[in-house]
Design a protein around this motif. Structure first.
Motif, short mmCIF file in Angstrom:
data_model
loop_
_atom_site.label_atom_id
_atom_site.label_comp_id
_atom_site.label_asym_id
_atom_site.label_seq_id
_atom_site.Cartn_x
_atom_site.Cartn_y
_atom_site.Cartn_z
N SER A 181 0.85 -1.20 0.00
CA SER A 181 0.00 0.00 0.00
C SER A 181 0.88 1.24 0.00
O SER A 181 1.97 1.23 0.58
N HIS A 196 -3.64 0.25 -3.29
CA HIS A 196 -3.27 -1.11 -2.89
C HIS A 196 -2.98 -1.92 -4.14
O HIS A 196 -3.74 -1.87 -5.12
N VAL A 202 -8.69 -5.65 -1.68
CA VAL A 202 -8.49 -5.70 -0.23
C VAL A 202 -9.84 -5.53 0.46
O VAL A 202 -10.65 -4.68 0.06
N VAL A 248 -11.12 -4.85 4.48
CA VAL A 248 -10.68 -4.53 5.84
C VAL A 248 -11.92 -4.40 6.71
O VAL A 248 -12.82 -3.60 6.41
N ARG A 278 -8.39 -5.05 13.52
CA ARG A 278 -8.60 -4.93 12.07
C ARG A 278 -8.12 -6.21 11.40
O ARG A 278 -7.01 -6.67 11.67
N TYR A 319 -7.40 -7.90 7.70
CA TYR A 319 -7.14 -7.59 6.29
C TYR A 319 -7.14 -8.90 5.50
O TYR A 319 -6.45 -9.86 5.87
N TYR A 369 -6.86 -10.39 1.37
CA TYR A 369 -6.33 -9.96 0.08
C TYR A 369 -6.75 -10.93 -1.03
O TYR A 369 -6.73 -12.15 -0.83
#
Length: 367
Positions: A80, A123, A237, A239, A261, A263, A265
């Motif tokens: 990112s 990203h 992505v 989140v 959080r 994440y 992908y």
């Protein structure tokens, strides 16, 4: 007397005096001439061609250099970056993206006044050889879509995220970090029962142990005051942020807070977790310090067959019949991660960048 011009009606002054040779007739002729000249100029202005459209913004090309400094080659690794933009140049994030690789652009800030884009976050996934560097380019050609985008579906308290090789379910009513996880080992994207590697459990997730005499062990899954926010929703992505506030009643009744959080992908079989412990109760002016013995994240794995453990990054992997305790270095700790076996106490020595560690394929309860 009137003259019709482009749907406008313009009254003209009387051009000739009723009496020939009357005083001021010369002045009247001059005024009439000036009026006709102004009328002609008005006609020419109204008949002018339409103004040309403003020129398009200058082609944007921002080089981004991705370096690998540990000595381990990476392929399609999530990256990112934040990009500043000139005022007035761009208003739509769909105008922007990486050249040649799939990307996702999020708006961080607008310019005051014209509300154009000021800062965006991009990203993408980078492939870099060991100890090498690769230059990628951010521009205004728009984003490329990934071949297999990450998806998010909400049904009641269940949030299901699918990256392709991985499917993850979050319980937003009783947050136990990962309620269930499937790894698509055969690649058919069905996520069969035999491919489930994490099963629901009420003591999975965050486990907080207060200091002696300050109350019982606290489990994040027992909280019913959660705030859940989907901060990014793909296609590259996803989140999800889950937060519970700290609550202070007394020195023996002090509930810890947390913000996690997760994440996920596109196309990846890995997840990133950012877990923050919070100790300040925002509803009271003064509260007791949050003293505690430990804070950990627990997962009970549901692996089947004869799993093989692997500690990464590294080239070697060793089979291990029984789970063993091992010390995992934290951020800033450059010491090695050792995988011990009874016959070879020094087998399986791996080095890794500070702050990155993990294990897979180990049966039983792992932390």
């Amino acid at each position: 007397m009137v003259l019709r011009l482009h749907r406008f009606w313009i009254p003209l002054p009387r051009l000739i005096s009723p009496q020939r040779g009357a005083p001021h007739s010369r002045l009247r002729r001059l005024l009439a001439t000036a009026w006709l000249l102004l009328t002609a100029l008005l006609c020419a202005w109204m008949a002018r061609p339409a103004a040309a459209a403003p020129p398009s913004p200058t082609l944007l090309d921002v080089p981004l250099t991705v370096k690998e400094n540990v000595g381990v080659a990476i392929a399609n690794y999530p990256v990112s970056a934040v990009i500043p933009l000139p005022q007035g140049a761009y208003t739509n994030p769909l105008q922007l993206g990486m050249a040649g690789v799939p990307s996702q652009v999020e708006v961080l800030e607008h310019w005051p006044g014209d509300n154009s884009l000021r800062h965006v976050q991009v990203h993408f996934q980078a492939t870099v050889p060991a100890n090498g560097a690769v230059v990628y380019h951010f521009g205004d050609g728009g984003p490329l879509a990934p071949a297999e985008p990450v998806s998010l579906i909400q049904a009641g308290a269940a949030l299901t995220i699918t990256t392709g090789p991985l499917r993850l379910r979050l319980n937003t009513a009783a947050f136990n970090l990962f309620d269930a996880v499937w790894f698509d080992a055969n690649g058919n994207r069905i996520y069969e029962a035999g491919e489930q590697i994490v099963a629901p459990h009420g003591q999975n997730g965050g486990v907080f142990t207060p200091r002696a005499g300050a109350g019982a062990v606290q489990y994040d899954a027992g909280r019913n005051d959660l705030a859940v926010t989907v901060e990014q929703s793909g296609p590259l992505v996803v989140v999800v942020r889950v937060e519970a506030p700290a609550r202070f009643v007394s020195t023996t009744n002090h509930l810890h807070g947390f913000a996690a959080r997760i994440y996920a992908y596109a196309g990846q079989a890995m997840l990133k977790v950012d877990y923050q412990l919070q100790n300040s109760d925002k509803t009271v002016v003064r509260s007791w310090p949050l003293y505690f013995e430990s804070q950990r994240l627990d997962l009970r794995l549901a692996l089947q067959g004869n799993p093989t453990p692997a500690l990464w990054p590294g080239q070697r992997q060793r089979s291990h019949p029984q789970p063993r305790q091992r010390r995992v270095p934290g951020p800033g700790d450059a010491r090695s991660l050792r995988h011990l076996q009874p016959a070879r106490p020094d087998a399986g020595l791996f080095r890794h960048p500070a702050g990155w560690h993990g294990a897979r394929g180990l049966p039983g309860h792992q932390r």
